[in-house]
Design a protein around this motif. Structure first.
Motif, PDB file in Angstrom:
ATOM      1  N   ASP A 107       0.858  -1.181   0.000  1.00 49.66           N
ATOM      2  CA  ASP A 107       0.000   0.000   0.000  1.00 49.66           C
ATOM      3  C   ASP A 107       0.898   1.237   0.000  1.00 49.66           C
ATOM      4  OD1 ASP A 107      -1.723   2.097   0.513  1.00 49.66           O
ATOM      5  OD2 ASP A 107      -2.809   1.067   2.107  1.00 49.66           O
ATOM      6  N   PRO A 108       0.823   2.080  -1.041  1.00 53.57           N
ATOM      7  CA  PRO A 108       1.711   3.247  -1.099  1.00 53.57           C
ATOM      8  C   PRO A 108       1.509   4.207   0.072  1.00 53.57           C
ATOM      9  CG  PRO A 108      -0.036   3.420  -2.744  1.00 53.57           C
ATOM     10  CD  PRO A 108      -0.101   2.033  -2.192  1.00 53.57           C
ATOM     11  N   ALA A 109       0.325   4.166   0.671  1.00 59.99           N
ATOM     12  CA  ALA A 109       0.052   5.075   1.792  1.00 59.99           C
ATOM     13  C   ALA A 109       0.907   4.760   3.011  1.00 59.99           C
ATOM     14  CB  ALA A 109      -1.432   5.005   2.161  1.00 59.99           C
ATOM     15  N   LYS A 110       1.447   3.526   3.070  1.00 59.80           N
ATOM     16  CA  LYS A 110       2.258   3.144   4.225  1.00 59.80           C
ATOM     17  C   LYS A 110       3.726   3.523   4.069  1.00 59.80           C
ATOM     18  CE  LYS A 110      -0.783  -0.561   5.800  1.00 59.80           C
ATOM     19  NZ  LYS A 110      -0.911  -1.977   6.231  1.00 59.80           N
ATOM     20  N   GLY A 111       4.101   3.971   2.894  1.00 61.45           N
ATOM     21  CA  GLY A 111       5.436   4.523   2.693  1.00 61.45           C
ATOM     22  C   GLY A 111       6.568   3.521   2.598  1.00 61.45           C
ATOM     23  N   TYR A 112       6.290   2.256   2.337  1.00 57.48           N
ATOM     24  CA  TYR A 112       7.370   1.261   2.212  1.00 57.48           C
ATOM     25  C   TYR A 112       8.108   1.483   0.888  1.00 57.48           C
ATOM     26  CZ  TYR A 112       4.493  -1.114   5.749  1.00 57.48           C
ATOM     27  OH  TYR A 112       3.764  -1.422   6.860  1.00 57.48           O
ATOM     28  N   LEU A 139      -7.231 -10.063   2.591  1.00 57.39           N
ATOM     29  CA  LEU A 139      -6.567  -9.615   3.817  1.00 57.39           C
ATOM     30  C   LEU A 139      -5.773  -8.334   3.577  1.00 57.39           C
ATOM     31  CD1 LEU A 139      -5.341 -13.062   5.195  1.00 57.39           C
ATOM     32  CD2 LEU A 139      -7.190 -11.634   6.114  1.00 57.39           C
ATOM     33  N   MET A 140      -5.158  -8.243   2.408  1.00 62.07           N
ATOM     34  CA  MET A 140      -4.403  -7.039   2.068  1.00 62.07           C
ATOM     35  C   MET A 140      -5.327  -5.819   1.990  1.00 62.07           C
ATOM     36  SD  MET A 140      -1.356  -5.903   1.239  1.00 62.07           S
ATOM     37  CE  MET A 140      -0.572  -4.554   0.354  1.00 62.07           C
ATOM     38  N   LEU A 141      -6.452  -5.982   1.332  1.00 60.72           N
ATOM     39  CA  LEU A 141      -7.377  -4.866   1.167  1.00 60.72           C
ATOM     40  C   LEU A 141      -8.034  -4.461   2.478  1.00 60.72           C
ATOM     41  CD1 LEU A 141      -8.986  -5.912  -2.238  1.00 60.72           C
ATOM     42  CD2 LEU A 141      -7.316  -4.089  -1.833  1.00 60.72           C
ATOM     43  N   ARG A 142      -8.123  -5.392   3.428  1.00 62.92           N
ATOM     44  CA  ARG A 142      -8.674  -5.073   4.746  1.00 62.92           C
ATOM     45  C   ARG A 142      -7.630  -4.477   5.682  1.00 62.92           C
ATOM     46  NH1 ARG A 142     -12.407 -10.302   6.489  1.00 62.92           N
ATOM     47  NH2 ARG A 142     -13.898 -10.194   4.749  1.00 62.92           N
ATOM     48  N   GLY A 143      -6.374  -4.406   5.217  1.00 64.80           N
ATOM     49  CA  GLY A 143      -5.313  -3.854   6.046  1.00 64.80           C
ATOM     50  C   GLY A 143      -4.737  -4.831   7.038  1.00 64.80           C
ATOM     51  N   LYS A 144      -5.029  -6.117   6.868  1.00 59.39           N
ATOM     52  CA  LYS A 144      -4.528  -7.149   7.780  1.00 59.39           C
ATOM     53  C   LYS A 144      -3.128  -7.620   7.416  1.00 59.39           C
ATOM     54  CE  LYS A 144      -8.489  -7.349   9.982  1.00 59.39           C
ATOM     55  NZ  LYS A 144      -8.627  -6.844  11.371  1.00 59.39           N
ATOM     56  N   LEU A 145      -2.665  -7.282   6.225  1.00 56.36           N
ATOM     57  CA  LEU A 145      -1.311  -7.612   5.783  1.00 56.36           C
ATOM     58  C   LEU A 145      -0.623  -6.333   5.315  1.00 56.36           C
ATOM     59  CD1 LEU A 145      -1.993 -10.853   3.664  1.00 56.36           C
ATOM     60  CD2 LEU A 145      -0.879 -10.744   5.910  1.00 56.36           C
ATOM     61  N   ASP A 146       0.698  -6.306   5.458  1.00 57.63           N
ATOM     62  CA  ASP A 146       1.468  -5.140   5.030  1.00 57.63           C
ATOM     63  C   ASP A 146       1.978  -5.279   3.596  1.00 57.63           C
ATOM     64  OD1 ASP A 146       1.631  -3.535   7.590  1.00 57.63           O
ATOM     65  OD2 ASP A 146       2.372  -5.481   8.280  1.00 57.63           O
ATOM     66  N   GLY A 147       1.936  -6.484   3.075  1.00 57.77           N
ATOM     67  CA  GLY A 147       2.370  -6.729   1.704  1.00 57.77           C
ATOM     68  C   GLY A 147       1.917  -8.109   1.274  1.00 57.77           C
ATOM     69  N   VAL A 148       1.864  -8.308  -0.041  1.00 63.09           N
ATOM     70  CA  VAL A 148       1.463  -9.607  -0.587  1.00 63.09           C
ATOM     71  C   VAL A 148       2.361  -9.953  -1.765  1.00 63.09           C
ATOM     72  CG1 VAL A 148      -0.317 -10.852  -1.857  1.00 63.09           C
ATOM     73  CG2 VAL A 148      -0.955  -9.518   0.128  1.00 63.09           C
ATOM     74  N   LYS A 168      -6.999  -1.598  -7.157  1.00 63.61           N
ATOM     75  CA  LYS A 168      -7.440  -1.011  -5.889  1.00 63.61           C
ATOM     76  C   LYS A 168      -6.430  -0.018  -5.319  1.00 63.61           C
ATOM     77  CE  LYS A 168     -11.224  -3.479  -5.679  1.00 63.61           C
ATOM     78  NZ  LYS A 168     -12.558  -2.851  -5.828  1.00 63.61           N
ATOM     79  N   GLY A 169      -5.361   0.270  -6.088  1.00 61.72           N
ATOM     80  CA  GLY A 169      -4.413   1.295  -5.670  1.00 61.72           C
ATOM     81  C   GLY A 169      -3.107   0.790  -5.090  1.00 61.72           C
ATOM     82  N   MET A 170      -2.943  -0.542  -4.961  1.00 68.25           N
ATOM     83  CA  MET A 170      -1.681  -1.083  -4.462  1.00 68.25           C
ATOM     84  C   MET A 170      -0.597  -0.975  -5.544  1.00 68.25           C
ATOM     85  SD  MET A 170      -2.671  -1.999  -1.437  1.00 68.25           S
ATOM     86  CE  MET A 170      -4.118  -0.928  -1.358  1.00 68.25           C
ATOM     87  N   VAL A 171       0.661  -0.988  -5.132  1.00 67.41           N
ATOM     88  CA  VAL A 171       1.777  -0.839  -6.082  1.00 67.41           C
ATOM     89  C   VAL A 171       2.837  -1.908  -5.804  1.00 67.41           C
ATOM     90  CG1 VAL A 171       1.407   1.640  -6.351  1.00 67.41           C
ATOM     91  CG2 VAL A 171       2.982   0.798  -4.587  1.00 67.41           C
ATOM     92  N   PRO A 172       3.623  -2.274  -6.827  1.00 68.81           N
ATOM     93  CA  PRO A 172       4.695  -3.247  -6.592  1.00 68.81           C
ATOM     94  C   PRO A 172       5.898  -2.615  -5.894  1.00 68.81           C
ATOM     95  CG  PRO A 172       4.655  -2.597  -8.904  1.00 68.81           C
ATOM     96  CD  PRO A 172       3.473  -1.935  -8.249  1.00 68.81           C
ATOM     97  N   LEU A 173       6.348  -3.231  -4.814  1.00 64.23           N
ATOM     98  CA  LEU A 173       7.595  -2.813  -4.186  1.00 64.23           C
ATOM     99  C   LEU A 173       8.770  -3.350  -4.990  1.00 64.23           C
ATOM    100  CD1 LEU A 173       8.837  -1.439  -1.612  1.00 64.23           C
ATOM    101  CD2 LEU A 173       8.989  -3.754  -0.659  1.00 64.23           C
ATOM    102  N   ILE A 174       8.633  -4.582  -5.459  1.00 67.57           N
ATOM    103  CA  ILE A 174       9.647  -5.217  -6.298  1.00 67.57           C
ATOM    104  C   ILE A 174       8.970  -6.335  -7.085  1.00 67.57           C
ATOM    105  CG2 ILE A 174      10.345  -6.857  -4.496  1.00 67.57           C
ATOM    106  CD1 ILE A 174      12.789  -5.282  -6.984  1.00 67.57           C
ATOM    107  N   THR A 175       9.336  -6.497  -8.348  1.00 70.94           N
ATOM    108  CA  THR A 175       8.798  -7.594  -9.154  1.00 70.94           C
ATOM    109  C   THR A 175       9.863  -8.682  -9.298  1.00 70.94           C
ATOM    110  OG1 THR A 175       9.554  -6.818 -11.324  1.00 70.94           O
ATOM    111  CG2 THR A 175       7.475  -5.907 -10.489  1.00 70.94           C
ATOM    112  N   ILE A 176       9.422  -9.886  -9.575  1.00 69.36           N
ATOM    113  CA  ILE A 176      10.372 -10.982  -9.787  1.00 69.36           C
ATOM    114  C   ILE A 176      11.226 -10.695 -11.013  1.00 69.36           C
ATOM    115  CG2 ILE A 176      10.624 -13.454 -10.176  1.00 69.36           C
ATOM    116  CD1 ILE A 176       9.613 -12.612  -7.385  1.00 69.36           C
TER     117      ILE A 176
END
Length: 324
Positions: A112-117, A171-180, A193-201
């Motif tokens: 979630d980009p809002a979490k700033g990771y 779980l990710m969309l409910r905020g129960k996980l920090d990443g998937v 839904k607005g999530m972004v990749p931190l890193i791709t394979i």
């Protein structure tokens, strides 16, 4: 002259025998899942491309991935789409299954980009969902990447949660996980839904020394079946690659496929279409075989279970008799 014409007409009437309808093209039975992305391509192939290449496609819908493997092993189907690790394990057991690339689509670690990771180090102590189990290829490669780039034993640094892809997304969309860390088509739904990749394979592999991203999924069939039915084997692969080119260039065909895609919105439909197109292989070469062997060795160094406990990628894992 009239008598001669009558004789000729009589002769032609004897020749013009009604042989009935033309024989149907032989079937190729393909094991598939009801909601799998493989169905998108099969829908295009069954639109007449199969007949052009001398066969009739017969999809055999099965319950899950394990069921498709069992169906191929039992001879219930002629081909399935699965990964080359499964093929390698079967060849180590003396079975003659072989692999032709189907897709180069790869997974990614979504946040979630809002979490700033921004980096993997930011995820220390966080809960990360992982699809495919503890020996999933993407998870093993992520562990190698974390170790090389950050000296981080990520399996101990995070709270890893293993579950089915749809559950992880929820779980990710409910905020129960920090990443998937999920498969590309499920990541597409997170992206919508607005999530972004931190890193791709795909970004991880060059850092690990693997210059070519190996295709992870492919058509799998037995070499004996291909030898006994060379026209059907070649026809299936040729039809597959022709369908891919149609899907790559023709937007209209996607409108026909949309009911199969479970795309609730126009934006998700476009993301899924773009993701599928991105993974379309033009073919394959020895560079792909080499890349797969390198990825195999790397995964083996991290987790032997990820490569079915094998020492090397068995010869013949990639089908040598055909290059599209």
């Amino acid at each position: 002259m009239a008598k001669l014409s009558s004789i000729l007409l009589a002769a032609f009437s004897l020749i013009a025998v009604d042989f009935g309808p033309a024989a149907a093209a032989p079937e190729v039975r393909v094991g598939t899942l009801q909601f799998g992305t493989v169905n998108w391509e099969l829908g295009v192939v069954a639109g007449g491309i199969d007949q052009k290449h001398g066969f009739t496609l017969k999809p055999v819908v099965l319950a899950d991935k394990d069921a498709t493997s069992v169906a191929l092993l039992s001879g219930e189907v002629d081909a399935i789409v699965t990964d080359w690790i499964w093929v390698a394990k079967q060849r180590s057991l003396g079975r003659d299954f072989t692999f032709v690339p189907f897709s180069r689509s790869v997974g990614a670690l979504m946040v979630d980009p809002a979490k700033g990771y921004k980096t993997l180090a930011d995820l220390k102590g966080k809960s990360i969902g992982i699809a495919g189990g503890a020996s999933d290829k993407s998870w093993v490669l992520l562990q190698a990447y974390a170790q090389k780039t950050a000296g981080m034993e990520i399996s101990k640094a995070i709270d890893a949660q293993f579950a089915a892809p749809p559950m992880l997304n929820e779980l990710m969309l409910r905020g129960k996980l920090d990443g998937v860390l999920n498969f590309w088509n499920f990541n597409a739904r997170l992206k919508e839904k607005g999530m972004v990749p931190l890193i791709t394979i795909g970004e991880i592999l060059p850092t690990l020394g693997i210059k070519t991203s190996p295709p992870l999924l492919g058509w799998v069939f037995s070499e004996k079946w291909a030898k006994d039915n060379p026209d059907l084997a070649k026809g299936l692969i040729d039809a597959s690659y022709e369908a891919k080119q149609v899907m790559k260039t023709d937007d209209a065909v996607w409108l026909k496929l949309r009911p199969k895609m479970d795309a609730e919105s126009d934006s998700l439909f476009e993301i899924l279409k773009a993701g599928y197109r991105e993974g379309i292989p033009a073919g394959y070469s020895e560079a792909d075989v080499t890349a797969a062997a390198e990825a195999f060795d790397l995964m083996r160094s991290i987790d032997q279970e990820a490569v079915a406990g094998l020492d090397r990628l068995p010869a013949g894992t990639f089908y040598p008799a055909y290059r599209p």
